[in-house]
Design an enzyme around this catalytic site. Structure first.
Site, PDB file in Angstrom:
ATOM      1  N   LYS A 147      55.321  81.453  56.384  1.00  0.00           N
ATOM      2  CA  LYS A 147      54.748  80.992  57.661  1.00  0.00           C
ATOM      3  C   LYS A 147      55.715  79.987  58.240  1.00  0.00           C
ATOM      4  O   LYS A 147      55.895  78.889  57.708  1.00  0.00           O
ATOM      5  CB  LYS A 147      53.374  80.351  57.432  1.00  0.00           C
ATOM      6  CG  LYS A 147      52.777  79.697  58.677  1.00  0.00           C
ATOM      7  CD  LYS A 147      52.368  80.732  59.673  1.00  0.00           C
ATOM      8  CE  LYS A 147      51.765  80.077  60.928  1.00  0.00           C
ATOM      9  NZ  LYS A 147      52.810  79.467  61.791  1.00  0.00           N
ATOM     10  N   GLU A 168      53.880  86.402  52.982  1.00  0.00           N
ATOM     11  CA  GLU A 168      55.075  86.160  53.788  1.00  0.00           C
ATOM     12  C   GLU A 168      55.174  84.693  54.166  1.00  0.00           C
ATOM     13  O   GLU A 168      54.171  83.986  54.235  1.00  0.00           O
ATOM     14  CB  GLU A 168      55.033  87.006  55.067  1.00  0.00           C
ATOM     15  CG  GLU A 168      54.960  88.491  54.820  1.00  0.00           C
ATOM     16  CD  GLU A 168      54.766  89.290  56.096  1.00  0.00           C
ATOM     17  OE1 GLU A 168      54.979  90.507  56.069  1.00  0.00           O
ATOM     18  OE2 GLU A 168      54.379  88.684  57.131  1.00  0.00           O
ATOM     19  N   ARG A 220      55.756  82.307  68.343  1.00  0.00           N
ATOM     20  CA  ARG A 220      55.451  83.738  68.223  1.00  0.00           C
ATOM     21  C   ARG A 220      56.176  84.499  69.331  1.00  0.00           C
ATOM     22  O   ARG A 220      56.196  84.067  70.502  1.00  0.00           O
ATOM     23  CB  ARG A 220      53.945  83.931  68.341  1.00  0.00           C
ATOM     24  CG  ARG A 220      53.443  85.355  68.094  1.00  0.00           C
ATOM     25  CD  ARG A 220      53.455  85.684  66.620  1.00  0.00           C
ATOM     26  NE  ARG A 220      52.819  86.982  66.370  1.00  0.00           N
ATOM     27  CZ  ARG A 220      51.537  87.133  66.072  1.00  0.00           C
ATOM     28  NH1 ARG A 220      50.741  86.074  65.982  1.00  0.00           N
ATOM     29  NH2 ARG A 220      51.045  88.336  65.837  1.00  0.00           N
ATOM     30  N   LYS A 259      46.369  82.435  56.826  1.00  0.00           N
ATOM     31  CA  LYS A 259      47.508  81.530  56.626  1.00  0.00           C
ATOM     32  C   LYS A 259      47.120  80.427  55.654  1.00  0.00           C
ATOM     33  O   LYS A 259      45.995  79.915  55.682  1.00  0.00           O
ATOM     34  CB  LYS A 259      47.975  80.939  57.955  1.00  0.00           C
ATOM     35  CG  LYS A 259      46.909  80.248  58.772  1.00  0.00           C
ATOM     36  CD  LYS A 259      47.418  79.896  60.163  1.00  0.00           C
ATOM     37  CE  LYS A 259      46.302  79.300  61.022  1.00  0.00           C
ATOM     38  NZ  LYS A 259      46.752  79.020  62.396  1.00  0.00           N
ATOM     39  N   PHE A 310      57.935  90.473  61.445  1.00  0.00           N
ATOM     40  CA  PHE A 310      57.024  90.796  60.354  1.00  0.00           C
ATOM     41  C   PHE A 310      56.146  92.005  60.625  1.00  0.00           C
ATOM     42  O   PHE A 310      55.344  92.392  59.784  1.00  0.00           O
ATOM     43  CB  PHE A 310      56.140  89.598  59.997  1.00  0.00           C
ATOM     44  CG  PHE A 310      55.407  88.975  61.163  1.00  0.00           C
ATOM     45  CD1 PHE A 310      54.392  89.633  61.829  1.00  0.00           C
ATOM     46  CD2 PHE A 310      55.740  87.696  61.588  1.00  0.00           C
ATOM     47  CE1 PHE A 310      53.717  89.057  62.889  1.00  0.00           C
ATOM     48  CE2 PHE A 310      55.070  87.092  62.648  1.00  0.00           C
ATOM     49  CZ  PHE A 310      54.055  87.782  63.287  1.00  0.00           C
ATOM     50  N   ARG A 361      40.308  88.337  64.321  1.00  0.00           N
ATOM     51  CA  ARG A 361      39.235  89.278  64.005  1.00  0.00           C
ATOM     52  C   ARG A 361      39.180  89.476  62.497  1.00  0.00           C
ATOM     53  O   ARG A 361      40.131  89.958  61.890  1.00  0.00           O
ATOM     54  CB  ARG A 361      39.505  90.622  64.693  1.00  0.00           C
ATOM     55  CG  ARG A 361      39.651  90.470  66.200  1.00  0.00           C
ATOM     56  CD  ARG A 361      38.302  90.384  66.885  1.00  0.00           C
ATOM     57  NE  ARG A 361      38.476  90.143  68.295  1.00  0.00           N
ATOM     58  CZ  ARG A 361      37.899  89.153  68.955  1.00  0.00           C
ATOM     59  NH1 ARG A 361      37.122  88.316  68.310  1.00  0.00           N
ATOM     60  NH2 ARG A 361      38.100  88.994  70.234  1.00  0.00           N
ATOM     61  N   ARG A 369      53.474  84.268  72.640  1.00  0.00           N
ATOM     62  CA  ARG A 369      52.108  84.502  72.155  1.00  0.00           C
ATOM     63  C   ARG A 369      51.112  84.659  73.295  1.00  0.00           C
ATOM     64  O   ARG A 369      50.155  85.428  73.214  1.00  0.00           O
ATOM     65  CB  ARG A 369      51.721  83.329  71.253  1.00  0.00           C
ATOM     66  CG  ARG A 369      50.257  83.212  70.878  1.00  0.00           C
ATOM     67  CD  ARG A 369      50.030  81.862  70.222  1.00  0.00           C
ATOM     68  NE  ARG A 369      48.625  81.589  70.014  1.00  0.00           N
ATOM     69  CZ  ARG A 369      48.062  81.404  68.825  1.00  0.00           C
ATOM     70  NH1 ARG A 369      48.786  81.474  67.735  1.00  0.00           N
ATOM     71  NH2 ARG A 369      46.789  81.126  68.723  1.00  0.00           N
ATOM     72  N   GLU A 424      58.296  85.892  64.742  1.00  0.00           N
ATOM     73  CA  GLU A 424      58.430  84.498  65.144  1.00  0.00           C
ATOM     74  C   GLU A 424      59.906  84.189  65.346  1.00  0.00           C
ATOM     75  O   GLU A 424      60.783  84.858  64.784  1.00  0.00           O
ATOM     76  CB  GLU A 424      57.857  83.554  64.078  1.00  0.00           C
ATOM     77  CG  GLU A 424      56.350  83.432  64.098  1.00  0.00           C
ATOM     78  CD  GLU A 424      55.872  82.242  63.280  1.00  0.00           C
ATOM     79  OE1 GLU A 424      55.735  81.141  63.853  1.00  0.00           O
ATOM     80  OE2 GLU A 424      55.642  82.421  62.079  1.00  0.00           O
TER      81      GLU A 424
END
Length: 510
Positions: free
Chosen positions: A212, A210, A217, A379, A297, A373, A232, A261
């Protein structure tokens, strides 16, 4: 419990770089805390208060920090009650009443307690107790699995509430914490990948690739006609983004939790400057010339069904169905599922051609998990970028004489210690940025020298770099190569900065 016990534990945590030792000290304190004491103690050890920002300035606090008590007598409940009263004091004459409350609190505090309070109330309590360390401590104190604690924290968004739940009800209580529409979830984050080919080799073919975006966010919750938006960092910004609220309210659903985003686009559909997007989150009066466009997303909940534990492939199917139709298609983040390596490269090229940063590659079998995690989301940008903490700055020379220029950069210690210095840079700074640094940095100085200033670790800056190299010069054994400033990130805190491990991953052959 005496407030002095919290201050002593904080000092013990700050005195060690060992993550295990930090967690053990915090767990011991939490294990001794009473039921009503767990929430404030947890918040304080994480550097926060339950009441949020209290609006008391550093100068006022340091002026009142005198004549300390000879011995500890304040309890945790005493301090929490005083802070609650302080937070609720508003209106005409409130400034004088607030100062009187602070003075009364400080009069009962020892010298060590006063110093702790000054740092806590000004947001400068840096003791190396990051979220991960406190979560480990909660698990130890309550005797519950760390994974169960982390999941409850992701769903509640609150460390103090997670601690209280764990210590009061153990595993059963933690497992009863579910996603609630209207309560933000800790966001899942992407790790930096070294290259598109390397990430595809790591994650395999069952992925989505996807765009970026260079945006902010957002997490959007809808419950009937009520739509709320968080950033975020879980700061609510609903009132400042009416266009996002309207678009989500128009979707064909009753309840939903969307992750995505947002950014401002120009008339040609290309992204405007990042500062333009962020200006919408810092102003009570939106600039009508800066219109935000959302790109979603992920879908975490839809019409009574929680999707967090479903594989990403299932969540994307639900998202595609929700955003079906010409009127909603533009709300979907551009991307391709299960692309060939050649098609994935085309997606990356398309993102860059459109003015975006790169792509995010996501494993389609991964459930949703908070924080960096594992490697389920990675990215990829054509230029390596890192979010680092500004630790200091040196006075410039020549054309930059009289300006704080060369900044010291630190990566987050994955073991919970303070930021670890990994380099310096003076590249990429405009005259406006130099002027801003020179005006702003003295307010954050913890030490001033002839050569410059050392700063409290508060500001996060995004830098581009060509990679990393081994170096005995810095304590982490690694240094940045050709780092240059891209921008400061007011949307991120030091706890969001990239780790020393992320820097080491950029070593040639690493």
């Amino acid at each position: 419990m005496l407030f002095a016990d919290v201050v002593a534990a904080s000092a013990e945590v700050a005195a060690t770089r060992s993550r295990t030792a930090k967690a053990t000290a915090i767990a011991d304190l939490l294990g001794r805390a009473g039921g009503n004491e767990v929430r404030p103690v947890t918040a304080w050890l994480a550097g926060d208060t339950l009441q949020g920002r209290l609006g008391v300035g550093w100068r006022t606090l340091t002026r009142l920090a005198h004549g300390p008590a000879a011995s500890p007598r304040l309890t945790v409940s005493d301090v929490d009650r005083a802070l609650t009263e302080l937070a609720g004091t508003t209106g005409t004459g409130s400034a004088a009443r607030r100062e009187a409350l602070v003075e009364q609190l400080f009069t009962g505090a020892t010298a060590d307690e006063q110093r702790f309070l000054v740092r806590l109330l000004t947001g400068d309590l840096r003791q190396g107790a990051l979220e991960g360390v406190v979560l480990d401590a909660i698990g130890t104190a309550a005797g519950v699995p760390a994974a169960t604690v982390r999941r409850a924290f992701m769903l509640s968004g609150s460390l103090p509430e997670t601690a209280a739940t764990a210590l009061d009800g153990g595993t059963t209580a933690l497992e009863s914490v579910h996603l609630a529409v209207g309560r933000p979830v800790r966001p899942m984050l992407a790790s930096p990948g070294s290259s598109l080919d390397a990430v595809l080799a790591d994650l395999g073919a069952d992925v989505t690739v996807e765009h970026k975006l260079d945006g902010a966010r957002i997490q959007v919750h809808r419950d009937g006609d009520v739509v709320r938006v968080w950033t975020r960092t879980l700061r609510e910004v609903t009132d400042g983004v009416p266009e996002l609220v309207a678009q989500v309210r128009s979707l064909p659903c009753r309840t939903a939790v969307l992750d995505g985003e947002t950014l401002a686009l120009d008339d040609d559909g290309r992204p405007r400057a990042f500062q333009d997007t962020m200006s919408r989150f810092g102003s009570d009066v939106p600039d009508p010339a800066v219109v935000l466009s959302p790109f979603f997303f992920d879908l975490l909940h839809l019409d009574g069904r929680d999707l967090l534990d479903e594989p990403l492939a299932v969540r994307l199917d639900a998202l595609v169905e929700l955003l079906a139709g010409e009127e909603h298609a533009a709300l979907r983040m551009p991307g391709v599922r299960r692309p060939t390596p050649e098609r994935a490269a085309e997606v990356l090229d398309g993102a860059l051609t459109a003015g975006h940063e790169g792509v995010v590659v996501k494993a389609l079998d991964a459930s949703y998990a908070a924080g960096r995690r594992g490697r389920a989301w990675q990215k990829v940008k054509p230029v390596h970028t890192l979010d680092l903490v500004v630790l200091g700055a040196e006075w410039g020379y020549g054309r930059r004489s009289g300006k704080l220029s060369n900044i010291h950069l630190g990566a987050r210690d994955p073991d919970g210690g303070g930021p670890v210095m990994v380099g310096k840079t003076f590249k990429g700074m405009t005259d406006e940025l130099l002027d801003w640094q020179t005006a702003r940095f003295p307010d954050l100085a913890r030490e001033q020298h002839e050569w410059g200033v050392l700063l409290e670790p508060e500001l996060v800056v995004e830098v581009a770099l060509d990679g990393a190299q081994r170096s005995p010069r810095y304590p982490g054994g690694v240094a940045l190569r050709f780092a240059r400033v891209l921008r400061y990130r007011p949307d991120r805190s030091p706890a969001d900065a990239d780790t020393l491990d992320a820097v080491r991953a950029l070593l040639a052959g690493g």
